[in-house]
Design a protein around this motif. Structure first.
Motif, PDB file in Angstrom:
ATOM      1  N   UNK A 109      -2.405 -12.032  10.847  1.00 51.69           N
ATOM      2  CA  UNK A 109      -1.375 -12.039   9.552  1.00 51.69           C
ATOM      3  C   UNK A 109      -1.292 -10.798  10.171  1.00 51.69           C
ATOM      4  N   UNK A 110      -2.683 -10.014   9.333  1.00 53.06           N
ATOM      5  CA  UNK A 110      -2.061  -8.317   9.324  1.00 53.06           C
ATOM      6  C   UNK A 110      -2.510  -7.199   9.458  1.00 53.06           C
ATOM      7  N   UNK A 111      -1.859  -5.831  10.206  1.00 52.98           N
ATOM      8  CA  UNK A 111      -2.624  -4.855  10.669  1.00 52.98           C
ATOM      9  C   UNK A 111      -2.378  -3.802   9.345  1.00 52.98           C
ATOM     10  N   UNK A 112      -4.009  -3.298   8.921  1.00 54.26           N
ATOM     11  CA  UNK A 112      -3.445  -1.799   8.591  1.00 54.26           C
ATOM     12  C   UNK A 112      -4.454  -0.943   9.360  1.00 54.26           C
ATOM     13  N   UNK A 132       5.858  -6.384  16.790  1.00 58.15           N
ATOM     14  CA  UNK A 132       5.303  -6.368  14.762  1.00 58.15           C
ATOM     15  C   UNK A 132       6.874  -6.666  14.779  1.00 58.15           C
ATOM     16  N   UNK A 133       6.053  -7.618  14.057  1.00 60.46           N
ATOM     17  CA  UNK A 133       8.426  -8.121  13.322  1.00 60.46           C
ATOM     18  C   UNK A 133       8.654  -6.741  11.891  1.00 60.46           C
ATOM     19  N   UNK A 134       7.048  -6.070  11.694  1.00 56.28           N
ATOM     20  CA  UNK A 134       7.376  -5.098  10.552  1.00 56.28           C
ATOM     21  C   UNK A 134       6.157  -4.552  10.745  1.00 56.28           C
ATOM     22  N   UNK A 135       7.673  -3.318  10.435  1.00 55.69           N
ATOM     23  CA  UNK A 135       6.457  -2.123  10.883  1.00 55.69           C
ATOM     24  C   UNK A 135       6.469  -1.446   9.156  1.00 55.69           C
ATOM     25  N   UNK A 181      -1.887   9.141   6.430  1.00 58.25           N
ATOM     26  CA  UNK A 181      -0.498   7.961   6.768  1.00 58.25           C
ATOM     27  C   UNK A 181      -1.660   6.516   6.834  1.00 58.25           C
ATOM     28  N   UNK A 182      -0.686   5.529   6.171  1.00 54.84           N
ATOM     29  CA  UNK A 182      -1.145   4.298   6.217  1.00 54.84           C
ATOM     30  C   UNK A 182       0.079   3.567   6.846  1.00 54.84           C
ATOM     31  N   UNK A 183      -0.527   3.057   8.074  1.00 51.90           N
ATOM     32  CA  UNK A 183       0.140   1.949   8.833  1.00 51.90           C
ATOM     33  C   UNK A 183       0.171   0.628   9.191  1.00 51.90           C
ATOM     34  N   UNK A 184       1.081   0.099   8.262  1.00 51.29           N
ATOM     35  CA  UNK A 184       1.256  -1.851   8.122  1.00 51.29           C
ATOM     36  C   UNK A 184       1.921  -2.304   9.304  1.00 51.29           C
TER      37      UNK A 184
END
Length: 192
Positions: A109-112, A132-135, A181-184
Motif C-alpha cells: 500500500x505504501x513505500x517509504x 505511484x498515485x501519490x509521491x 530526504x524521505x520519499x513516500x
C-alpha cells in the motif's frame, strides 16, 4: 493414557478499541449503533473501553452493524519493524544517492524510502514519472529542487512536497553538504 487438562493462554484480547475504530470509520455515533443493535449507549461505551464483555450473539450483531468480520477482532496486529540502517538498499535511479527502504518489502500500500544524497546528486536530466498515485518528498536535511515541466520548487529542511507520481518531474540537491530526504510512494512501486 489420561488426557492432560489444558490451561487457557494468559492472553487478554482487547477488542474494545477495535470496535470503537470500526464505529468511527463508519462515521457512526454510539447513539446510532445503540439504536440499531438494541444495546444501550452506556453498555456500548463500556464495551469500547474493555470494561465489560459482549455475549456472542451481541458481538455478532454489533459486527454486522459495523460491517466487520467477527474474527478480525481477534487477529494479531500486523506490525513490522525496520531498524535504523537495516532497510534494504534499493536503486530508483538517483545519481550520487544511497536509498534504503524503510517500509517492509511485503507492504504494497505504501513505500517509504530514505535517501542520503551527496552534493551534486540528482534524479536525472530528463523528467520522469513513477507508477505511484501519490509521491511525497520530505526534506530532513539540506536543500532540494524539484522540477516539473512548467515549474520548480525549492525545498529546505522540514519542507514537504506532495504530487502525483504520474506527473513528470526530476530533482537535484542544491546544498554543498548534500541532503537527506524521505520519499513516500502510494501505492508501493512494485504493487502498481
Amino acid at each position: 493414557m489420561r488426557p492432560m487438562p489444558l490451561d487457557p493462554a494468559d492472553r487478554h484480547v482487547n477488542i474494545g478499541p477495535r470496535l470503537r475504530a470500526a464505529r468511527k470509520a463508519q462515521q457512526l455515533t454510539i447513539d446510532e449503533v445503540a439504536r440499531v443493535t438494541g444495546l444501550t449507549k452506556g453498555f456500548l461505551s463500556r464495551v469500547e473501553r474493555d470494561v465489560t464483555s459482549l455475549s456472542v450473539s451481541s458481538l455478532i450483531t454489533l459486527c454486522d452493524v459495523l460491517s466487520i468480520p467477527v474474527g478480525s477482532l481477534f487477529e494479531e496486529p500486523d506490525v513490522q519493524l525496520v531498524r535504523a540502517g537495516t532497510g534494504a538498499r534499493i536503486n530508483l535511479g538517483g545519481v550520487e544517492t544511497e536509498e534504503r527502504l524503510l517500509s517492509p518489502r511485503s507492504e504494497g500500500k505504501v513505500q517509504v524510502i530514505r535517501s542520503v544524497i551527496e552534493s551534486g546528486g540528482h534524479g536525472g536530466d530528463e523528467l520522469y514519472a513513477v507508477a505511484a498515485d501519490v509521491d511525497v518528498l520530505h526534506v530532513l536535511r539540506g536543500h532540494v529542487e524539484v522540477r516539473f515541466s512548467g515549474e520548480e520548487w525549492q525545498l529546505g529542511a522540514g519542507d514537504t512536497l506532495t504530487f502525483s507520481g504520474h506527473e513528470p518531474h526530476t530533482w537535484r540537491v542544491l546544498s554543498e553538504a548534500g541532503a537527506e530526504v524521505i520519499w513516500v510512494l502510494v501505492p508501493a512501486l512494485w504493487s502498481a
